[in-house]
Design an enzyme around this catalytic site. Structure first.
Site, PDB file in Angstrom:
ATOM      1  N   LEU A 120       0.864  -1.200  -0.134  1.00 51.41           N
ATOM      2  CA  LEU A 120      -0.080   0.047  -0.035  1.00 51.41           C
ATOM      3  C   LEU A 120       0.697   1.264   0.029  1.00 51.41           C
ATOM      4  O   LEU A 120       0.380   2.433  -0.325  1.00 51.41           O
ATOM      5  CB  LEU A 120      -1.070   0.130   1.220  1.00 51.41           C
ATOM      6  CG  LEU A 120      -1.927  -0.854   1.256  1.00 51.41           C
ATOM      7  CD1 LEU A 120      -2.749  -1.064   2.529  1.00 51.41           C
ATOM      8  CD2 LEU A 120      -2.777  -0.851  -0.127  1.00 51.41           C
ATOM      9  N   GLY A 146       8.016   2.424   8.184  1.00 48.25           N
ATOM     10  CA  GLY A 146       7.915   1.319   7.710  1.00 48.25           C
ATOM     11  C   GLY A 146       7.362   1.086   6.395  1.00 48.25           C
ATOM     12  O   GLY A 146       6.630   2.155   5.990  1.00 48.25           O
ATOM     13  N   VAL A 184       3.775  -0.512   4.591  1.00 41.33           N
ATOM     14  CA  VAL A 184       2.231  -0.677   4.707  1.00 41.33           C
ATOM     15  C   VAL A 184       1.728  -1.600   3.788  1.00 41.33           C
ATOM     16  O   VAL A 184       2.068  -1.407   2.470  1.00 41.33           O
ATOM     17  CB  VAL A 184       1.469   0.810   4.837  1.00 41.33           C
ATOM     18  CG1 VAL A 184       0.035   0.326   5.237  1.00 41.33           C
ATOM     19  CG2 VAL A 184       2.127   1.632   5.712  1.00 41.33           C
ATOM     20  N   ASP A 235       0.754  14.194  14.494  1.00 41.84           N
ATOM     21  CA  ASP A 235       1.268  14.125  12.791  1.00 41.84           C
ATOM     22  C   ASP A 235       0.085  14.252  11.937  1.00 41.84           C
ATOM     23  O   ASP A 235      -0.121  13.535  11.345  1.00 41.84           O
ATOM     24  CB  ASP A 235       2.091  13.036  12.580  1.00 41.84           C
ATOM     25  CG  ASP A 235       2.874  13.218  11.168  1.00 41.84           C
ATOM     26  OD1 ASP A 235       2.839  14.499  10.691  1.00 41.84           O
ATOM     27  OD2 ASP A 235       3.460  12.275  10.524  1.00 41.84           O
TER      28      ASP A 235
END
Length: 550
Positions: free
Chosen positions: A21, A27, A29, A137
């Protein structure tokens, strides 16, 4: 969605990974599915972060807290394993684009949609803050547009990366232009920080640009801490609320509950809360999800067992055989040769040639797939030049008549050998006529169009098409400045796409410029189209897009 690479894991915990994705600071997804058939988004932490015991402890604490977050507008955390070799986190999968992708591809959202978006995100912040978390965020890339409303992702996890040991490795916490002055100045960060980020996200959704512009990181840091937001292009009904959310003083900002009171009962209602173009993209995401799941369900081909072979006849060897007299009569007919097996299909030569041509044919780049389209402009400017040249030509013709001579009575090239004033005027009139005809042709010529999607890029004009699949590209980026801004590609085999009369290709440092982004309008349109193109490349050309090019 992108297919899994050879270096990607195929299973994480109890989840089978189906596709890639994206990739973020923490990292990769992946799209995963549980043994019971539930589809989830699995985030696998980078190996270098997993080696830090302090990070693992923070990740464990924040994952447990995020698991307890409820609310309608958050992507629920369904599972996590901080003790795995590479820690991972599984959340609810939302079949829809991010807010950043939707605005980059389709422009700013209508005011009613922004209000519905604000209501959903404010209610999500209420649930996050009630769980004792601060998002830290909140940005357009962390907001998913689902069929029934928005979803906030990555809540609370960013705090796991706030240790000094991790920031020293170059990880930049937050996104410039969307985090609060407290984060910029290094002061205490609390729930009001998320409200500031929410105001910036809503301003981006309403205008297509962040409230502090899209400049360098240093400039954005300064403007967030000391500058005023630009809200002139936001709808008038949203400006007061956005201005309050973007106050420098955290105490002056409204709480998420107060934002809900001011927005009113405008929460998302079914699939009608988004414009039809984005609803169609969500439908395409759902179709792609179904297709990916079907492909993953197809069992691998099983080897065909070889048919049993008949036992070999037992032969006997005689040392000496007595001669046997042949019987009288005609000789016995020889046995007929065995015919071919009927269950074995042998393709004809025509079928072999057809199969070979299909295997050698390069994959097509679908023009109807999801992804933004760009086109060059300049017809209005060409029309203005036609009018200018025509007026100058008419004025020159009228002046020549008053002076008693004709502008087109002789060859204009004769002026090069006989530079008298009349010949020079005739040469000027010829150049004006040539400029008018050239500008008229430019005005009538159709635009050069560019399509970017998961298959590759397509450039087309006059019904002619140039397709460049991603598997043939080693690197791609946006190069140049101003009117010379272009899309450049580097082919994997080192070749350069050939130039044609309808598509001018220029060499560039071993690659080729294949599309003039600088010809998409004025300087404002040029910046917007460059931003859209970079966002599309970042989404669809992962692993090949080089964002450092200039």
């Amino acid at each position: 969605m992108q297919p899994l690479l050879a270096s990607d894991p195929t299973r994480v915990g109890d989840y089978r990974l189906l596709a890639r994705l994206g990739r973020g600071a923490m990292g990769g997804v992946y799209l995963g599915r549980s043994r019971g058939g539930r589809v989830v988004a699995v985030k696998v932490i980078r190996a270098d972060l997993a080696e830090d015991p302090e990070f693992r402890e923070r990740f464990r604490r924040e994952a447990d807290a995020a698991h307890a977050v409820g609310g309608f507008w958050t992507a629920a955390v369904v599972n996590a394993d901080p003790d795995a070799e590479q820690p991972w986190l599984a959340t609810e999968y939302v079949p829809g684009p991010t807010l950043h992708q939707a605005v980059a591809d389709h422009g700013a959202l209508p005011e009613e949609t922004v209000r519905s978006l604000g209501a959903g995100l404010a209610e999500a912040l209420v649930a996050i803050h009630n769980a004792g978390l601060v998002h830290r965020d909140l940005k357009p890339a962390n907001v998913l547009l689902g069929p029934d409303g928005p979803r906030v992702i990555d809540f609370g996890i960013s705090r796991a990366m706030s240790g000094h040991a991790l920031t020293a490795t170059g990880i930049f916490l937050g996104t410039p232009g969307f985090f609060s002055p407290e984060q910029t100045l290094g002061t205490d960060v609390g729930p009001p920080s998320d409200v500031f980020s929410l105001g910036a996200v809503l301003a981006f959704a309403a205008t297509g640009c962040g409230p502090f512009g899209e400049e360098s990181t240093a400039s954005l840091l300064y403007k967030v801490a000391h500058g005023e937001p630009h809200l002139d292009e936001a709808p008038e009904g949203l400006r007061p609320l956005l201005a309050e959310c973007l106050q420098k003083d955290p105490a002056a900002r409204p709480t998420p509950t107060q934002m809900l009171d001011r927005i009113g009962e405008t929460s998302p209602q079914g699939s009608g809360w988004l414009p039809p173009t984005i609803t169609a993209v969500i439908a395409q995401h759902a179709t792609e999800l179904q297709r990916t799941a079907q492909v993953s369900d197809t069992p691998p081909p099983q080897p065909v067992a070889a048919p049993p072979q008949a036992p070999k006849p037992v032969t006997q060897t005689y040392t000496q055989a007595p001669p046997v007299a042949a019987p009288a009569g005609p000789p016995a007919p020889a046995p007929a040769p065995a015919g071919p097996m009927r269950d074995k299909i042998v393709p004809s030569p025509a079928q072999k040639r057809r199969t070979q041509s299909q295997e050698q044919r390069p994959p097509r780049v679908r023009r109807d797939g999801p992804g933004p389209e760009f086109r060059t402009r300049g017809r209005v400017a060409a029309a203005m030049w036609v009018a200018t040249f025509a007026l100058l030509l008419v004025a020159a013709t009228y002046g020549a008549r008053e002076m008693g001579f004709s502008l087109f009575g002789r060859n204009p090239l004769d002026s090069l050998s006989d530079p008298d004033p009349v010949a020079v005027l005739r040469l000027g009139a010829f150049l004006l006529l040539f400029g008018a005809v050239w500008s008229f042709c430019r005005m009538l010529a159709p635009s050069l169009r560019l399509k970017v999607n998961g298959d590759g890029v397509v450039v087309h004009r006059f019904g002619l098409t140039r397709e460049i699949p991603w598997h043939q590209v080693s690197r791609v980026g946006v190069v140049g400045r101003g009117k010379s801004t272009s899309l450049a590609v580097w082919m994997a085999d080192g070749s350069v796409p050939r130039s044609t009369p309808w598509l001018r290709v220029r060499r560039y440092h071993g690659g080729a410029r294949i599309y003039p982004v600088g010809a998409t309008g004025g300087w404002i349109s040029r910046r917007q189209e460059s931003r859209r193109l970079r966002g599309a490349l970042d989404q669809y050309a992962r692993g090949r897009y080089d964002s450092r090019m200039l």
